[in-house]
Design a protein around this motif. Structure first.
Motif: not given
Length: 267
Positions: A63-74, A236-245
């Motif tokens: 539950d901790i790892r899942t929550a952090l993964g969602a917050i930090y977007l892996s 520019k779109r990619d810079s707004k997609k927070m899942t991107n590195p």
């Protein structure tokens, strides 16, 4: 590094204190939560962290790892690379702050390399805190780390508290730097400007440059202009997609007109 938003009220079940504030009656406390709390109290009573598997696994529960993964977007809290193998890392080292070993606001997500380089580096510009075992402190154990921030003034940045955007700079070769003492310390200790990361950040610009060059090979001028515009819009779109590195690097490149300079150079 980018600012991370974590809701400190959304504490994973396994990290909650086994107290009546969270469970009434106490007989309703889930077994994982009860075990973690017993281990937490042992650390507090012993005055040190015991580095053994049965304790280490308590802050890595699903539950901790899942929550952090969602917050930090892996992504790693420090270098922002996407990570398949993530480490649940202690912002304040558990060997020093043993009472925070299982505290929600002291857990972040990091890649294995930043985690290893960070190690126990945690210099302070302020005054180190100590822990007093009171009922109030146990109740608020999951938010104590954040409450220490302005008293201790740690040099290691916590991106859940401090917004890196105004304090970091990039070079076109992918290097990251800062004139602010805390960010310089964090970049140095976590080696966020290491060769691999510089190469990966620089590759974003190199790929953009290659794509622009390909568009300029088109025989039709109107087609060239349309193609270049589409590539700029995509960057520019990619810079707004927070899942991107490497979102911080992408946005820095846009703000400092690096895309325009690349296009001008090729033209």
């Amino acid at each position: 590094m980018i600012k991370i938003n974590k809701d400190l009220n959304q504490i994973p079940e396994s990290l909650k204190p086994a107290t009546t504030e969270y469970y009434n009656p106490l007989s309703s406390v889930p077994v994982p939560t009860k075990t973690t709390h017993l281990h937490r109290m042992k650390m507090i009573n012993d005055g040190k962290y015991t580095d053994e598997t049965k304790y280490n696994k308590r802050y890595k529960y699903d539950d901790i790892r899942t929550a952090l993964g969602a917050i930090y977007l892996s992504k790693c809290a420090y270098c922002e690379q996407k990570i398949e193998l993530s480490h649940v890392e202690h912002y304040r080292p558990k060997d020093i702050y043993h009472w925070l070993a299982f505290s929600w606001d002291n857990l972040i997500l990091a890649c294995p390399h930043c985690n290893e380089y960070k190690s126990t580096h945690f210099e302070l510009s302020g005054t180190a805190v100590t822990f007093t075992n009171t009922a109030a402190n146990i109740r608020s154990i999951n938010t104590l780390s954040a409450s220490y921030y302005f008293r201790e003034l740690p040099k290691m940045i916590n991106p859940e508290i401090t917004d890196p955007l105004p304090h970091i700079k990039f070079k076109v070769d992918g290097a990251i730097e800062s004139n602010e003492i805390r960010f310089k310390y964090t970049i140095e200790k976590c080696k966020i400007s290491r060769t691999y990361l510089k190469d990966e950040r620089r590759k974003l610009l190199n790929d953009f440059k290659d794509d622009i060059a390909a568009e300029l090979l088109k025989p039709n001028k109107a087609g060239q202009i349309a193609g270049i515009g589409a590539l700029v819009d995509k960057f520019k779109r990619d810079s707004k997609k927070m899942t991107n590195p490497y979102i911080a690097f992408r946005r820095y490149a846009i703000r400092h007109n690096w895309l325009k300079e690349i296009i001008k150079e090729l033209l």
